[in-house]
Write a protein that holds these residues in place. Sequence first.
Motif, PDB file in Angstrom:
ATOM      1  N   PHE A 132     -11.030   7.743   2.588  1.00 38.82           N
ATOM      2  CA  PHE A 132      -9.615   7.657   2.964  1.00 38.82           C
ATOM      3  C   PHE A 132      -9.318   6.294   3.590  1.00 38.82           C
ATOM      4  CE2 PHE A 132      -6.221   8.124   6.083  1.00 38.82           C
ATOM      5  CZ  PHE A 132      -5.221   8.665   5.313  1.00 38.82           C
ATOM      6  N   LYS A 133     -10.184   5.851   4.492  1.00 37.38           N
ATOM      7  CA  LYS A 133     -10.002   4.554   5.151  1.00 37.38           C
ATOM      8  C   LYS A 133     -10.015   3.423   4.122  1.00 37.38           C
ATOM      9  CE  LYS A 133     -12.754   1.563   7.873  1.00 37.38           C
ATOM     10  NZ  LYS A 133     -13.955   1.405   8.653  1.00 37.38           N
ATOM     11  N   ASN A 134     -10.967   3.455   3.195  1.00 41.71           N
ATOM     12  CA  ASN A 134     -11.050   2.415   2.164  1.00 41.71           C
ATOM     13  C   ASN A 134      -9.828   2.429   1.254  1.00 41.71           C
ATOM     14  OD1 ASN A 134     -13.527   1.572   3.150  1.00 41.71           O
ATOM     15  ND2 ASN A 134     -14.692   2.840   1.738  1.00 41.71           N
ATOM     16  N   THR A 135      -9.364   3.613   0.912  1.00 43.50           N
ATOM     17  CA  THR A 135      -8.175   3.735   0.058  1.00 43.50           C
ATOM     18  C   THR A 135      -6.939   3.212   0.784  1.00 43.50           C
ATOM     19  OG1 THR A 135      -9.134   5.630  -1.086  1.00 43.50           O
ATOM     20  CG2 THR A 135      -6.750   5.351  -1.268  1.00 43.50           C
ATOM     21  N   ALA A 136      -6.811   3.532   2.070  1.00 43.83           N
ATOM     22  CA  ALA A 136      -5.673   3.044   2.857  1.00 43.83           C
ATOM     23  C   ALA A 136      -5.684   1.520   2.934  1.00 43.83           C
ATOM     24  CB  ALA A 136      -5.697   3.654   4.250  1.00 43.83           C
ATOM     25  N   GLN A 137      -6.865   0.929   3.111  1.00 39.04           N
ATOM     26  CA  GLN A 137      -6.959  -0.530   3.144  1.00 39.04           C
ATOM     27  C   GLN A 137      -6.582  -1.146   1.799  1.00 39.04           C
ATOM     28  OE1 GLN A 137     -10.988  -0.966   4.558  1.00 39.04           O
ATOM     29  NE2 GLN A 137     -10.316  -1.173   6.679  1.00 39.04           N
ATOM     30  N   LEU A 138      -7.013  -0.514   0.709  1.00 34.15           N
ATOM     31  CA  LEU A 138      -6.654  -0.998  -0.620  1.00 34.15           C
ATOM     32  C   LEU A 138      -5.139  -0.920  -0.833  1.00 34.15           C
ATOM     33  CD1 LEU A 138      -7.365  -1.994  -3.466  1.00 34.15           C
ATOM     34  CD2 LEU A 138      -7.737   0.403  -4.100  1.00 34.15           C
ATOM     35  N   LEU A 139      -4.538   0.202  -0.448  1.00 36.15           N
ATOM     36  CA  LEU A 139      -3.085   0.350  -0.594  1.00 36.15           C
ATOM     37  C   LEU A 139      -2.339  -0.686   0.239  1.00 36.15           C
ATOM     38  CD1 LEU A 139      -2.753   4.237  -0.549  1.00 36.15           C
ATOM     39  CD2 LEU A 139      -2.389   2.698  -2.494  1.00 36.15           C
ATOM     40  N   ASP A 140      -2.834  -0.981   1.435  1.00 39.84           N
ATOM     41  CA  ASP A 140      -2.219  -1.999   2.278  1.00 39.84           C
ATOM     42  C   ASP A 140      -2.294  -3.364   1.608  1.00 39.84           C
ATOM     43  OD1 ASP A 140      -1.072  -2.920   4.865  1.00 39.84           O
ATOM     44  OD2 ASP A 140      -2.995  -3.978   4.996  1.00 39.84           O
ATOM     45  N   HIS A 141      -3.431  -3.662   1.005  1.00 43.83           N
ATOM     46  CA  HIS A 141      -3.603  -4.933   0.308  1.00 43.83           C
ATOM     47  C   HIS A 141      -2.643  -5.027  -0.887  1.00 43.83           C
ATOM     48  CE1 HIS A 141      -5.584  -8.529  -1.161  1.00 43.83           C
ATOM     49  NE2 HIS A 141      -5.666  -7.960  -2.349  1.00 43.83           N
ATOM     50  N   ILE A 142      -2.555  -3.963  -1.659  1.00 42.40           N
ATOM     51  CA  ILE A 142      -1.653  -3.948  -2.819  1.00 42.40           C
ATOM     52  C   ILE A 142      -0.200  -4.115  -2.367  1.00 42.40           C
ATOM     53  CG2 ILE A 142      -0.716  -2.488  -4.672  1.00 42.40           C
ATOM     54  CD1 ILE A 142      -3.595  -1.314  -4.914  1.00 42.40           C
ATOM     55  N   ALA A 143       0.176  -3.405  -1.311  1.00 42.23           N
ATOM     56  CA  ALA A 143       1.549  -3.515  -0.799  1.00 42.23           C
ATOM     57  C   ALA A 143       1.843  -4.940  -0.346  1.00 42.23           C
ATOM     58  CB  ALA A 143       1.762  -2.536   0.346  1.00 42.23           C
TER      59      ALA A 143
ATOM     60  N   MET B 232      10.992  -0.435  -5.859  1.00 41.21           N
ATOM     61  CA  MET B 232       9.831  -0.471  -5.009  1.00 41.21           C
ATOM     62  C   MET B 232       9.677   0.856  -4.268  1.00 41.21           C
ATOM     63  SD  MET B 232       7.285  -2.402  -4.077  1.00 41.21           S
ATOM     64  CE  MET B 232       7.705  -4.045  -4.511  1.00 41.21           C
ATOM     65  N   GLN B 233      10.790   1.395  -3.813  1.00 34.17           N
ATOM     66  CA  GLN B 233      10.737   2.668  -3.088  1.00 34.17           C
ATOM     67  C   GLN B 233      10.209   3.786  -3.977  1.00 34.17           C
ATOM     68  OE1 GLN B 233      14.355   3.750  -1.168  1.00 34.17           O
ATOM     69  NE2 GLN B 233      13.547   5.634  -0.331  1.00 34.17           N
ATOM     70  N   GLN B 234      10.544   3.750  -5.251  1.00 34.82           N
ATOM     71  CA  GLN B 234      10.048   4.768  -6.187  1.00 34.82           C
ATOM     72  C   GLN B 234       8.528   4.706  -6.307  1.00 34.82           C
ATOM     73  OE1 GLN B 234      12.322   3.851  -9.682  1.00 34.82           O
ATOM     74  NE2 GLN B 234      13.882   5.367  -9.207  1.00 34.82           N
ATOM     75  N   LEU B 235       7.960   3.517  -6.172  1.00 29.40           N
ATOM     76  CA  LEU B 235       6.509   3.371  -6.214  1.00 29.40           C
ATOM     77  C   LEU B 235       5.865   3.832  -4.910  1.00 29.40           C
ATOM     78  CD1 LEU B 235       6.152  -0.175  -7.809  1.00 29.40           C
ATOM     79  CD2 LEU B 235       5.607   2.009  -8.878  1.00 29.40           C
ATOM     80  N   ALA B 236       6.495   3.516  -3.815  1.00 28.46           N
ATOM     81  CA  ALA B 236       5.896   3.765  -2.505  1.00 28.46           C
ATOM     82  C   ALA B 236       6.005   5.212  -2.047  1.00 28.46           C
ATOM     83  CB  ALA B 236       6.541   2.853  -1.470  1.00 28.46           C
ATOM     84  N   GLU B 237       7.082   5.873  -2.361  1.00 27.18           N
ATOM     85  CA  GLU B 237       7.320   7.218  -1.816  1.00 27.18           C
ATOM     86  C   GLU B 237       6.218   8.228  -2.148  1.00 27.18           C
ATOM     87  OE1 GLU B 237       8.917   9.432   0.876  1.00 27.18           O
ATOM     88  OE2 GLU B 237       9.750   7.469   0.406  1.00 27.18           O
ATOM     89  N   PRO B 238       5.766   8.336  -3.402  1.00 23.63           N
ATOM     90  CA  PRO B 238       4.680   9.295  -3.682  1.00 23.63           C
ATOM     91  C   PRO B 238       3.398   8.964  -2.914  1.00 23.63           C
ATOM     92  CG  PRO B 238       5.717   8.600  -5.729  1.00 23.63           C
ATOM     93  CD  PRO B 238       6.267   7.728  -4.637  1.00 23.63           C
ATOM     94  N   VAL B 239       3.100   7.686  -2.787  1.00 28.35           N
ATOM     95  CA  VAL B 239       1.897   7.273  -2.057  1.00 28.35           C
ATOM     96  C   VAL B 239       2.033   7.637  -0.586  1.00 28.35           C
ATOM     97  CG1 VAL B 239       0.506   5.283  -1.363  1.00 28.35           C
ATOM     98  CG2 VAL B 239       1.387   5.434  -3.692  1.00 28.35           C
ATOM     99  N   LEU B 240       3.191   7.392  -0.015  1.00 25.31           N
ATOM    100  CA  LEU B 240       3.408   7.728   1.392  1.00 25.31           C
ATOM    101  C   LEU B 240       3.340   9.234   1.623  1.00 25.31           C
ATOM    102  CD1 LEU B 240       6.240   5.207   2.328  1.00 25.31           C
ATOM    103  CD2 LEU B 240       3.837   5.151   3.020  1.00 25.31           C
TER     104      LEU B 240
END
Length: 70
Positions: A30-41, A1-9
């Motif tokens: 940027f705001k919409n993308t951040a919300q999408l990433l939060d939903h996926i996470a 999971m960390q391997q997936l998250a680190e590049p995004v972070l």
Amino acid sequence: MQQLAEPVLDRTRHALLQYQTLTDAEREQFKNTAQLLDHIASQLYYAGGGVPNSAPPPRKKPDSSTRHSH
């Protein structure tokens, strides 16, 4: 999971540093993308057995059998 998250972070941190220079349209994207990433996470968390509003699991104490006595 960390391997997936680190590049995004990393990219998110970089984008936040540049946030003041973004246009209104770029900020909205940027705001919409951040919300999408939060939903996926969140979905990945729940799919992995996470429970809403749960505390993180307790840290495992070191096994006394692995300690060396001097």
